[in-house]
Design an enzyme around this catalytic site. Sequence first.
Site, PDB file in Angstrom:
ATOM      1  N   ALA A  96       1.619   1.569  -2.301  1.00 59.15           N
ATOM      2  CA  ALA A  96       0.531   0.637  -2.696  1.00 59.15           C
ATOM      3  C   ALA A  96       1.382  -0.864  -2.593  1.00 59.15           C
ATOM      4  O   ALA A  96       2.680  -1.004  -2.407  1.00 59.15           O
ATOM      5  CB  ALA A  96       0.708   0.732  -4.273  1.00 59.15           C
ATOM      6  N   GLY A 134       1.982   5.583  -2.323  1.00 55.05           N
ATOM      7  CA  GLY A 134       0.695   5.704  -2.183  1.00 55.05           C
ATOM      8  C   GLY A 134       0.128   5.959  -0.797  1.00 55.05           C
ATOM      9  O   GLY A 134      -0.945   6.659  -0.678  1.00 55.05           O
ATOM     10  N   GLU A 169       8.377   6.090  -5.721  1.00 53.72           N
ATOM     11  CA  GLU A 169       7.874   5.079  -6.804  1.00 53.72           C
ATOM     12  C   GLU A 169       9.383   5.196  -7.857  1.00 53.72           C
ATOM     13  O   GLU A 169       9.479   4.148  -8.471  1.00 53.72           O
ATOM     14  CB  GLU A 169       6.772   5.787  -7.638  1.00 53.72           C
ATOM     15  CG  GLU A 169       5.473   5.791  -6.890  1.00 53.72           C
ATOM     16  CD  GLU A 169       5.179   6.625  -5.825  1.00 53.72           C
ATOM     17  OE1 GLU A 169       6.035   7.689  -5.565  1.00 53.72           O
ATOM     18  OE2 GLU A 169       3.994   6.694  -5.161  1.00 53.72           O
TER      19      GLU A 169
HETATM   20  N1  DAK Z   1       4.096  -3.278  -0.392  1.00 55.12           N
HETATM   21  C1  DAK Z   1       4.115  -4.305   0.093  1.00 55.12           C
HETATM   22  N2  DAK Z   1       4.624  -4.881   1.434  1.00 55.12           N
HETATM   23  C2  DAK Z   1       5.352  -4.001   1.949  1.00 55.12           C
HETATM   24  C3  DAK Z   1       5.248  -2.551   1.527  1.00 55.12           C
HETATM   25  C4  DAK Z   1       4.680  -2.168   0.221  1.00 55.12           C
HETATM   26  N3  DAK Z   1       4.861  -0.938  -0.003  1.00 55.12           N
HETATM   27  N4  DAK Z   1       5.907  -1.888   2.373  1.00 55.12           N
HETATM   28  C5  DAK Z   1       6.458  -2.862   3.379  1.00 55.12           C
HETATM   29  N5  DAK Z   1       6.054  -4.048   2.997  1.00 55.12           N
HETATM   30  C6  DAK Z   1       6.268  -5.302   3.926  1.00 55.12           C
HETATM   31  C7  DAK Z   1       7.580  -5.875   3.676  1.00 55.12           C
HETATM   32  O1  DAK Z   1       7.616  -6.548   2.781  1.00 55.12           O
HETATM   33  C8  DAK Z   1       7.718  -6.619   4.960  1.00 55.12           C
HETATM   34  O2  DAK Z   1       7.204  -7.937   4.579  1.00 55.12           O
HETATM   35  P1  DAK Z   1       7.610  -9.211   5.348  1.00 55.12           P
HETATM   36  O3  DAK Z   1       9.108  -9.338   4.683  1.00 55.12           O
HETATM   37  O4  DAK Z   1       7.884  -9.045   6.738  1.00 55.12           O
HETATM   38  O5  DAK Z   1       6.708 -10.217   4.751  1.00 55.12           O
HETATM   39  C9  DAK Z   1       7.041  -5.822   6.008  1.00 55.12           C
HETATM   40  O6  DAK Z   1       6.228  -5.008   5.292  1.00 55.12           O
HETATM   41  C10 DAK Z   1       7.913  -4.897   6.817  1.00 55.12           C
HETATM   42  O7  DAK Z   1       8.652  -4.265   5.949  1.00 55.12           O
HETATM   43  P2  DAK Z   1      10.121  -4.082   6.150  1.00 55.12           P
HETATM   44  O8  DAK Z   1      10.825  -5.367   7.064  1.00 55.12           O
HETATM   45  O9  DAK Z   1      10.875  -3.608   5.035  1.00 55.12           O
HETATM   46  O10 DAK Z   1      10.244  -2.835   7.549  1.00 55.12           O
HETATM   47  P3  DAK Z   1      11.188  -1.760   7.743  1.00 55.12           P
HETATM   48  O11 DAK Z   1      10.813  -1.351   9.156  1.00 55.12           O
HETATM   49  O12 DAK Z   1      12.669  -2.488   7.649  1.00 55.12           O
HETATM   50  O13 DAK Z   1      11.166  -0.586   6.680  1.00 55.12           O
HETATM   51  C11 DAK Z   1       9.922   0.607   5.109  1.00 55.12           C
HETATM   52  C12 DAK Z   1       9.998   0.142   6.727  1.00 55.12           C
HETATM   53  C13 DAK Z   1       8.283   1.458   5.245  1.00 55.12           C
HETATM   54  C14 DAK Z   1      11.072   1.703   5.098  1.00 55.12           C
HETATM   55  C15 DAK Z   1      10.236  -0.280   3.945  1.00 55.12           C
HETATM   56  O14 DAK Z   1       9.128  -1.470   4.362  1.00 55.12           O
HETATM   57  C16 DAK Z   1      10.107   0.238   2.651  1.00 55.12           C
HETATM   58  O15 DAK Z   1      10.667   0.804   2.145  1.00 55.12           O
HETATM   59  N6  DAK Z   1       8.753  -0.108   2.031  1.00 55.12           N
HETATM   60  C17 DAK Z   1       8.484   0.198   0.760  1.00 55.12           C
HETATM   61  C18 DAK Z   1       8.302   1.693   0.556  1.00 55.12           C
HETATM   62  C19 DAK Z   1       7.870   2.013  -0.959  1.00 55.12           C
HETATM   63  O16 DAK Z   1       8.661   1.927  -1.599  1.00 55.12           O
HETATM   64  N7  DAK Z   1       6.670   2.248  -0.861  1.00 55.12           N
HETATM   65  C20 DAK Z   1       6.044   2.874  -2.439  1.00 55.12           C
HETATM   66  C21 DAK Z   1       5.462   1.963  -2.818  1.00 55.12           C
HETATM   67  S1  DAK Z   1       5.265   1.996  -4.501  1.00 55.12           S
HETATM   68  C22 DAK Z   1       0.717   2.662  -9.739  1.00 55.12           C
HETATM   69  C23 DAK Z   1      -0.332   2.562  -8.865  1.00 55.12           C
HETATM   70  C24 DAK Z   1       0.265   2.753  -7.630  1.00 55.12           C
HETATM   71  C25 DAK Z   1       1.699   3.367  -7.341  1.00 55.12           C
HETATM   72  C26 DAK Z   1       2.300   3.335  -8.457  1.00 55.12           C
HETATM   73  C27 DAK Z   1       1.860   2.970  -9.831  1.00 55.12           C
HETATM   74  N8  DAK Z   1       0.183   2.024 -10.964  1.00 55.12           N
HETATM   75  C28 DAK Z   1      -0.988   1.097 -11.035  1.00 55.12           C
HETATM   76  C29 DAK Z   1       0.560   2.534 -12.464  1.00 55.12           C
HETATM   77  C30 DAK Z   1       2.104   3.570  -6.130  1.00 55.12           C
HETATM   78  C31 DAK Z   1       3.189   2.994  -5.992  1.00 55.12           C
HETATM   79  C32 DAK Z   1       3.866   2.932  -4.462  1.00 55.12           C
HETATM   80  O17 DAK Z   1       3.212   3.369  -3.596  1.00 55.12           O
END
Ligand code: DAK
Length: 256
Positions: free
Chosen positions: A65, A110, A133
């Site tokens: 997300a 997500g 998450e």
């Molecule tokens: N959201 C927004 N931007 C994101 C992102 C995300 N999930 N993942 C990556 N980006 C953005 C980064 O901020 C960065 O942006 P800039 O700094 O260039 O502006 C760009 O994408 C490139 O990312 P990185 O520089 O971090 O790239 P790397 O190759 O170093 O790393 C990575 C790639 C995928 C390992 C890393 O970006 C990462 O760890 N991303 C976050 C992964 C994550 O934690 N995903 C889970 C998200 S939480 C709910 C609804 C939904 C959900 C929960 C509750 N409710 C409404 C209650 C779901 C939650 C999730 O999915």
Amino acid sequence: MEYQILQHKVDGAVATITVSRPKAMNALNTRFFDEMDSLLDELSENEGLRVVVITGEGKAFAAGADIAEMSGMDSKQGEAFSRKGQAVFNKIENFPLPVIAAVNGYALGGGCEFAASCDIRIASAKAKFGQPEVNLGLIPGYSGSQRLPRLIGRADANYLLFTGDAIDAAEAHRMGLVQKVVDHDLLMEEALKTAKTIASKGPEAVKLLKKTINQGLETSFDKGEDLEAGHFGSLFGTQETTEGIDAFLNKRKPNW
Ligand code: DAK
């Protein structure tokens, strides 16, 4: 609708959707969900279509997300954001045709829930899966706590959900989350090959099969069997089944 994040093309019986927001790792925002909702409606009206393949552009299938969009939300907005995602992923799960996720890279949070809502997952050897998450003090919001345990079993799902660990494609394959792992460069070839195999089968049978599997899993085994028998019977006498059986008996390919 004008699509900014989703690209799609239809080639014969197979539609390919590409999530194209690579600078943000294809993070799933409100716009994505609106576009996917609309595109699925559009594709469901195409009678020639048999299979849909979904992939992502760049290093991610979807990295979850959109954390930036979520950052300012209060409880009410969070619930609405969750409901919207759940509804769209349910729409993929219940789409009348099989949907294949061609997982090209990160499928996190997500993004993993997105892939799990598809019928089959084929992964690049570079793909990574996880439910991080808890690293953000969150729980999955797009049915990950419900769909993943049902899909791969509670034990492996618990491992992914509680640890937040990202696993590689081989480990995801071992868990049954992924059905096939291929070299990165061969991902789309393999996904389209699988799509074409499915597209060559009896189209009404495939649609009814998806419905029977999905509805059956929501009910008891006995009721699922009733459902299967009813659906099985409903195919007899149809043009498609008559043609399929006649083709077999006459040692020729069916002409659906
Ligand atoms: N959201 C927004 N931007 C994101 C992102 C995300 N999930 N993942 C990556 N980006 C953005 C980064 O901020 C960065 O942006 P800039 O700094 O260039 O502006 C760009 O994408 C490139 O990312 P990185 O520089 O971090 O790239 P790397 O190759 O170093 O790393 C990575 C790639 C995928 C390992 C890393 O970006 C990462 O760890 N991303 C976050 C992964 C994550 O934690 N995903 C889970 C998200 S939480 C709910 C609804 C939904 C959900 C929960 C509750 N409710 C409404 C209650 C779901 C939650 C999730 O999915």
